[in-house]
Design a protein around this motif. Sequence first.
Motif, short mmCIF file in Angstrom:
data_model
loop_
_atom_site.label_atom_id
_atom_site.label_comp_id
_atom_site.label_asym_id
_atom_site.label_seq_id
_atom_site.Cartn_x
_atom_site.Cartn_y
_atom_site.Cartn_z
N GLU A 1 0.47 -1.81 -7.30
CA GLU A 1 -0.41 -1.97 -6.15
C GLU A 1 0.08 -3.11 -5.25
OE1 GLU A 1 -4.30 -2.48 -7.73
OE2 GLU A 1 -4.59 -0.35 -8.17
N ARG A 2 0.48 -4.21 -5.86
CA ARG A 2 1.00 -5.33 -5.08
C ARG A 2 2.32 -4.97 -4.41
NH1 ARG A 2 -0.67 -8.18 -9.75
NH2 ARG A 2 1.51 -8.27 -10.46
N ALA B 1 -1.48 1.47 1.09
CA ALA B 1 -2.25 0.49 0.32
C ALA B 1 -3.71 0.89 0.25
CB ALA B 1 -2.10 -0.90 0.95
N SER B 2 -4.24 1.36 1.37
CA SER B 2 -5.66 1.74 1.38
C SER B 2 -5.90 2.98 0.56
CB SER B 2 -6.14 1.97 2.82
OG SER B 2 -5.53 3.12 3.38
N ARG C 1 0.10 -0.02 5.35
CA ARG C 1 -1.34 -0.22 5.46
C ARG C 1 -2.10 1.00 4.92
NH1 ARG C 1 -1.36 -1.57 10.36
NH2 ARG C 1 -1.81 0.45 11.33
N GLN D 1 2.20 -2.60 -1.28
CA GLN D 1 1.58 -3.13 -0.07
C GLN D 1 2.59 -3.88 0.80
OE1 GLN D 1 -2.35 -4.99 -0.41
NE2 GLN D 1 -2.57 -4.09 -2.43
#
Length: 483
Positions: free
Chosen positions: A88-89, A210-211, A207, A92
């Motif tokens: 996840e990190r 990530a969302s 963006r 992004q």
Amino acid sequence: MELPRQRLLVVSEELDEAELAALKFLSLEHVPMRRLEAIQKAQDFFEALQEKGMIEAGSLAFLKELLYRLGRIDLLEAQLGSSREEMERELQIPGRAKVSAYRYLLFQLSEDITEDELKSFKFLLGKELPKCRLNPKTTMLDVFIEMEKKGILGEDNLSMLKSLCAEINIILLKRIEEYELNLFGEEEMCIPEEQRGSTRGPEAHARWLASSVAPDSPGSWNESSQLEAYKMTSRPRGVCLILNNHNFAKAREAVPEPKNMKDRNGTDVDAAALRRVFSKLHFTIAEYRDLTAEEIRKIVNIYRCEDHKDKDCFVCCILSHGKKGIVYGVDGQEVPIQELTTSFTGQNCHSLAGKPKVFFVQACQGDACQKGVTIETDSGEQDSSVETDARFQLDCIPAEADFLLGMATLQDYVSYRSPRQGTWYIQALCQHLEYSCPRGEDILTILTAVNQEVSRKSCKPNAEKQMPQPSFTLRKKLIFAVN
């Protein structure tokens, strides 16, 4: 450094046919379609990635991303030494993601499309795609690939897909619009699709990615809101009781016949949707069919007496004919809605005291309107006069706290049901629960969206409308946590 071939072998052996197809689809920007179409085994897929430099000694970043997108966190952790949080990190960071936002959107849509919806896509695309490509074994990913080959789907060509989703499932359309809004922004969204910029920077892609991969965790509203949320962590969360009345032959056979009640064709579609959604929300499903009024009372009493102390919530869904303030048993006898809800007050059901009690009622609450060709109403009567008691909604739930009653329609009015697709209300409710609960939205926000969707529908030829109405005495946010 040599490639960890033993680990790749273990990963390949763990992937099934559908997962391999998904990995190939997600890799289409990096490996030619002709090469991927010939691949039948995961080992061959990994070799194709190595040929294209997507898997190299000391770098398995792309494979890690693929497994993460696929949801195989077990393989990601055990074989590749990474974790969900690490990915996840990583994803992004602009430019790190190798799976395009567009292709991941299509994959997500394919995961959410039901078998019936897939059939609808195939039917509506019957004139656009070769029939031989729309056989029973064709998956939604296959459909997307065929649409791309025909030039009717692409990163900058989503118009037809949006039109199809608007016809089949409005939630899918909202997913696409959310994707476009993140990539283009509000100003560019006002420009026709063909005139928008053809490229988006890595920041825009990052963006949206990530969302889409790291939605707000259920309950995260608590950090930004002063309003407390109900505890929703038990497994199972509680019971979802479904009372599903379809066959009203007993009512029609009664002498004198109490009401002109048709069978409720389409109600099983609603029941299936409720089972699917509340199972995903970790509820134990208890469904009962074709109950008389007395049997409804007996079943409700069984669950009233059950010990709910280890559960966080109770849900009851009632699918039947009805009129103002009541639902009918299949024998045509009446059961007041208030009688059912009051059974679960703290006084009558101690183990649910202070916990949310949720009721969804799909039934008419007044006279039937003129019907369209394929639309029926859930009213049990044809000629009774319209009542105007505006106190009905609040009278149907107990005065004490922690109740929510979601009614398919306003007092005095009918609700509509398609014999093939189910009811407007229950179908919209299930779609919005399925879409919004993973995003941490509370039930009142979700029901407001349901109101908006159902109110936009109309029953031809006279354009009759339907407006659902929730009533509640909730004291906290009610968020159905998915995790």
